[in-house]
Design a protein around this motif. Structure first.
Motif, PDB file in Angstrom:
ATOM      1  N   SER A 158       0.669  -1.401  -0.353  1.00 49.28           N
ATOM      2  CA  SER A 158       0.394  -0.299  -0.049  1.00 49.28           C
ATOM      3  C   SER A 158       0.820   1.004   0.111  1.00 49.28           C
ATOM      4  N   VAL A 159       2.512   1.673   0.835  1.00 49.08           N
ATOM      5  CA  VAL A 159       2.489   2.591   1.332  1.00 49.08           C
ATOM      6  C   VAL A 159       3.884   2.539   0.391  1.00 49.08           C
ATOM      7  N   LYS A 160       4.186   1.577  -0.873  1.00 42.64           N
ATOM      8  CA  LYS A 160       5.221   1.264  -1.635  1.00 42.64           C
ATOM      9  C   LYS A 160       4.612   1.515  -2.998  1.00 42.64           C
ATOM     10  N   LYS A 161       3.998   1.543  -3.512  1.00 45.93           N
ATOM     11  CA  LYS A 161       3.173   1.261  -4.034  1.00 45.93           C
ATOM     12  C   LYS A 161       1.871   2.085  -4.528  1.00 45.93           C
ATOM     13  N   GLY A 162       0.706   1.646  -4.481  1.00 44.06           N
ATOM     14  CA  GLY A 162       0.097   2.292  -4.189  1.00 44.06           C
ATOM     15  C   GLY A 162      -0.463   3.460  -3.790  1.00 44.06           C
ATOM     16  N   LEU A 163       0.369   4.198  -1.836  1.00 39.34           N
ATOM     17  CA  LEU A 163       0.176   5.257  -2.176  1.00 39.34           C
ATOM     18  C   LEU A 163       1.355   6.438  -3.010  1.00 39.34           C
ATOM     19  N   PRO A 164       2.646   6.106  -3.660  1.00 41.38           N
ATOM     20  CA  PRO A 164       3.366   6.896  -4.764  1.00 41.38           C
ATOM     21  C   PRO A 164       2.324   7.220  -5.990  1.00 41.38           C
ATOM     22  N   ALA A 165       1.355   6.212  -6.387  1.00 45.30           N
ATOM     23  CA  ALA A 165       0.583   6.171  -7.247  1.00 45.30           C
ATOM     24  C   ALA A 165      -0.442   7.358  -7.150  1.00 45.30           C
ATOM     25  N   PHE A 166      -0.571   7.237  -6.135  1.00 48.56           N
ATOM     26  CA  PHE A 166      -2.072   8.623  -5.427  1.00 48.56           C
ATOM     27  C   PHE A 166      -1.210   9.486  -5.001  1.00 48.56           C
ATOM     28  N   ALA A 167       0.424   9.547  -5.191  1.00 50.97           N
ATOM     29  CA  ALA A 167       0.769  11.016  -5.070  1.00 50.97           C
ATOM     30  C   ALA A 167       1.239  11.599  -6.184  1.00 50.97           C
ATOM     31  N   GLY A 168       1.260  10.765  -7.052  1.00 54.03           N
ATOM     32  CA  GLY A 168       1.931  10.608  -8.639  1.00 54.03           C
ATOM     33  C   GLY A 168       2.837  10.251  -9.162  1.00 54.03           C
ATOM     34  N   LEU A 169       3.355   9.482  -8.298  1.00 53.69           N
ATOM     35  CA  LEU A 169       4.846   8.816  -7.937  1.00 53.69           C
ATOM     36  C   LEU A 169       5.068   7.562  -8.757  1.00 53.69           C
ATOM     37  N   THR A 170       6.201   7.769  -9.435  1.00 55.86           N
ATOM     38  CA  THR A 170       6.440   5.724  -9.177  1.00 55.86           C
ATOM     39  C   THR A 170       6.942   5.040  -8.347  1.00 55.86           C
ATOM     40  N   PRO A 171       6.627   3.500  -8.276  1.00 58.21           N
ATOM     41  CA  PRO A 171       7.300   2.944  -6.892  1.00 58.21           C
ATOM     42  C   PRO A 171       8.987   3.564  -6.410  1.00 58.21           C
ATOM     43  N   GLU A 172       9.704   3.887  -8.383  1.00 59.96           N
ATOM     44  CA  GLU A 172      11.191   3.893  -7.839  1.00 59.96           C
ATOM     45  C   GLU A 172      11.429   5.211  -7.458  1.00 59.96           C
ATOM     46  N   GLU A 173      10.730   6.350  -8.252  1.00 54.56           N
ATOM     47  CA  GLU A 173      10.651   7.970  -6.867  1.00 54.56           C
ATOM     48  C   GLU A 173      10.533   7.763  -5.587  1.00 54.56           C
ATOM     49  N   ALA A 174       9.777   6.852  -5.497  1.00 59.49           N
ATOM     50  CA  ALA A 174       9.042   7.210  -4.306  1.00 59.49           C
ATOM     51  C   ALA A 174       9.952   6.700  -3.798  1.00 59.49           C
ATOM     52  N   GLN A 175      11.307   5.636  -3.847  1.00 58.54           N
ATOM     53  CA  GLN A 175      12.066   5.251  -3.061  1.00 58.54           C
ATOM     54  C   GLN A 175      13.100   6.336  -3.034  1.00 58.54           C
ATOM     55  N   ASP A 176      13.480   7.526  -3.573  1.00 51.79           N
ATOM     56  CA  ASP A 176      13.893   8.380  -3.691  1.00 51.79           C
ATOM     57  C   ASP A 176      13.643   9.706  -2.635  1.00 51.79           C
ATOM     58  N   LYS A 177      11.989   9.744  -3.117  1.00 53.48           N
ATOM     59  CA  LYS A 177      11.860  11.005  -2.101  1.00 53.48           C
ATOM     60  C   LYS A 177      11.028  10.753  -0.877  1.00 53.48           C
ATOM     61  N   PHE A 178      10.370   9.617  -0.232  1.00 57.47           N
ATOM     62  CA  PHE A 178       9.980   8.908   0.756  1.00 57.47           C
ATOM     63  C   PHE A 178      11.808   8.692   1.556  1.00 57.47           C
ATOM     64  N   ILE A 179      10.858   8.784   2.857  1.00 57.09           N
ATOM     65  CA  ILE A 179      11.592   7.903   3.432  1.00 57.09           C
ATOM     66  C   ILE A 179      11.025   6.627   4.282  1.00 57.09           C
ATOM     67  N   PHE A 180      11.291   5.579   4.147  1.00 57.28           N
ATOM     68  CA  PHE A 180       9.996   4.482   4.423  1.00 57.28           C
ATOM     69  C   PHE A 180      10.847   4.079   6.154  1.00 57.28           C
ATOM     70  N   VAL A 181       9.822   3.997   6.790  1.00 53.90           N
ATOM     71  CA  VAL A 181       9.966   3.964   8.475  1.00 53.90           C
ATOM     72  C   VAL A 181       9.387   2.458   9.057  1.00 53.90           C
ATOM     73  N   PRO A 182      10.100   1.764   9.684  1.00 57.71           N
ATOM     74  CA  PRO A 182      10.017   0.031   9.069  1.00 57.71           C
ATOM     75  C   PRO A 182       8.852   0.177  10.859  1.00 57.71           C
TER      76      PRO A 182
END
Length: 393
Positions: A158-182
Motif C-alpha cells: 500500500s505505502v510503497k506502490k499504492g501511495l506513490p501512485a496516488f501522489a503521482g510518483l512511480t515506486p522508484e521515484e518514491a524510494q528516492d523521495k520518501f523515507i520509509f520507517v519500518p
C-alpha cells in the motif's frame, strides 16, 4: 445487484425466531473453538470478543480469542500449526497470502475459504494535526517519512506502490523521495505519527488505537483519497485491487466524511475444514445475530444480509458448509455456484503454481526469498499466466 425472492427473507425470519437452541438442532459442537485476530488494539479483536462469549454460552464450547498482530504468524497458525480454527483477515491480506506477494512468496501456499463476513473496515492515511500535509499530492515534494508496517506485506504494498501512485510518483521515484520507517506491529506503525517518528501512516479508523491518537497533543488529521482523482485511484487500485473507494462513515470523529478506502475483514478457514462445522458456524452467525449484534459496533456488520451484499463483489471462494447454509435459506443460486467454482479453481491454481515454484527453487539450491532475484524469476515463470484476485465490480 443480485436480488432474491421474498421467500428467502421469510426463511431468515423463521430461523431467527426459532432461537439458538432450536436453530442449531442437536449438533455436537467441538469442545473448544480458537479464533485468531489481529492485535489487541484492533476492532477485529474487540468485536470477536463481543460475540465469542455469546457463542460460548449458547453452544457450550470454550471460545478462545487469540490476538496475533503479525499477519504471517496468524496465517501459519491457521494453515500449518493448525492451532486456530478461524482467522479474521482482511480480503487484501488474503490476496497477498494466496498470490505470494512480498514475504508470503517464500512460504508454502495453502487454500483458504470464507466462512463469514466480519466487518467492512474503513482505512485512511493519517498524519499529525499540525502537519503541513493537506493532500496526498503534497507527498510528491519529497522528504516525508512514511510508516511502513513490515508485519503485513499488504500494508507494505500500500505505502510503497499504492501511495506513490496516488501522489503521482512511480515506486522508484518514491524510494528516492520518501523515507520509509519500518514498524513491527500495527500499533507501532500508527503511533509513529503522534510520536514524531513518521509523517504519515495507513490506519483503520475504527481501532481503539486511533481514539488514543486523536486525544494526543495536537491530535490527528486524515488526508483524503479523493474519489474524483481517477488516475490516482487507478494506480492505487493496481496495487490494492481488493479495496473500495468512498467516504468514511465509521470510526474516530476526525475521519468521518473524509474519503478513504474500505477493506472487508473476513473470517477465514482452511479448505479442509469440516463441512458440518462450517455449516453450523454460518447458521449460528446468522440466526444468533440479534443476540450478539450489540456487543460491539463491528459485530453489527455481521448480519447475513451484509454478508450477502459483500458476496456480490467478492472474488474469494466460500466454504461449502457456508454455501450449504446460504442455499438452505434461499440466498445462494446457480450464478453464485458459477463464480464460486471459478474462485475455487483460481485459488487451487495459485496454490499449485506457487508450491511448484518452491519445489523447483529448492531442487536448484535456491533459497526461497522475496529478495532473491533467481527465486522471483522461478515464481514468475510459474504464476505469469494466472489471473489475480480482484473485487468483482
Amino acid at each position: 445487484m443480485k436480488t432474491f425472492a421474498i421467500a428467502a427473507a421469510a426463511l431468515i425470519a423463521v430461523g431467527l425466531q426459532a432461537g439458538p437452541a432450536q436453530a442449531q438442532d442437536n449438533y455436537a459442537w467441538p469442545r473448544m473453538l480458537v479464533v485468531g485476530t489481529p492485535g489487541t488494539t484492533t476492532g477485529s479483536f474487540a468485536s470477536t470478543n463481543g460475540w465469542g462469549p455469546v457463542m460460548e454460552k449458547q453452544t457450550g464450547m470454550s471460545v478462545r480469542i487469540v490476538p496475533e498482530g503479525n499477519e504471517m504468524a496468524r496465517l501459519q497458525r491457521l494453515t500449518v500449526k493448525k492451532n486456530i480454527q478461524i482467522s479474521s483477515t482482511s480480503s487484501a491480506e488474503i490476496r497477498s497470502q494466496v498470490e505470494g506477494i512480498g514475504a508470503y512468496a517464500a512460504v508454502p501456499a495453502q487454500p483458504v475459504y470464507i466462512l463469514w463476513h466480519h466487518n467492512d473496515t474503513p482505512w485512511g492515511y493519517v498524519t499529525s494535526g499540525n502537519s503541513d500535509l493537506t493532500s496526498l499530492k503534497d507527498l510528491a515534494k519529497g522528504g516525508y517519512r512514511i510508516s511502513t508496517g513490515v508485519f503485513s506485506p499488504t500494508l507494505v504494498t500500500s505505502v510503497k506502490k499504492g501511495l506513490p501512485a496516488f501522489a503521482g510518483l512511480t515506486p522508484e521515484e518514491a524510494q528516492d523521495k520518501f523515507i520509509f520507517v519500518p514498524a513491527s506491529s500495527y500499533a507501532e506503525s500508527c503511533r509513529a505519527v503522534v510520536e514524531g517518528r513518521a509523517d504519515i501512516a495507513l490506519c483503520a479508523t475504527i481501532s481503539s488505537l486511533l481514539s488514543e491518537m486523536e486525544a494526543a497533543p495536537g491530535g490527528i488529521k486524515w488526508l483524503p483519497m479523493d474519489t474524483s482523482d481517477k488516475d490516482g485511484w487507478k494506480g492505487y487500485g493496481n496495487a490494492r485491487p481488493m479495496v473500495v473507494p468512498g467516504p468514511i462513515s465509521m470510526g474516530v470523529k476526525s475521519a468521518i466524511g473524509v474519503e478513504g478506502s474500505t477493506s472487508n475483514f473476513l473470517y477465514m478457514v482452511r479448505s479442509d475444514t469440516d463441512e458440518d462445522f462450517a455449516y453450523h458456524m454460518a447458521k449460528w452467525f446468522a440466526e444468533s445475530f440479534d443476540d450478539y449484534k450489540s456487543t460491539h459496533p463491528l459485530a453489527a456488520r455481521m448480519s447475513v444480509e451484509r454478508f450477502r451484499h459483500y458476496l456480490n463483489s467478492s472474488p474469494l471462494p466460500v466454504h461449502p458448509g457456508t454455501v450449504r447454509y446460504l442455499k438452505e435459506i434461499g440466498l445462494w443460486d446457480e450464478e453464485d455456484d458459477a463464480w464460486n467454482n471459478a474462485a475455487v479453481a483460481r485459488m487451487d491454481a495459485w496454490v499449485a503454481a506457487r508450491n511448484a515454484a518452491l519445489k523447483e527453487a529448492m531442487s536448484q539450491g535456491i533459497r526461497p526469498s522475496p529478495d532473491d532475484e533467481a527465486f522471483l524469476a522461478i515464481l514468475k515463470k510459474h504464476t505469469a499466466d494466472l489471473e489475480g484476485f480482484r473485487v468483482r465490480l
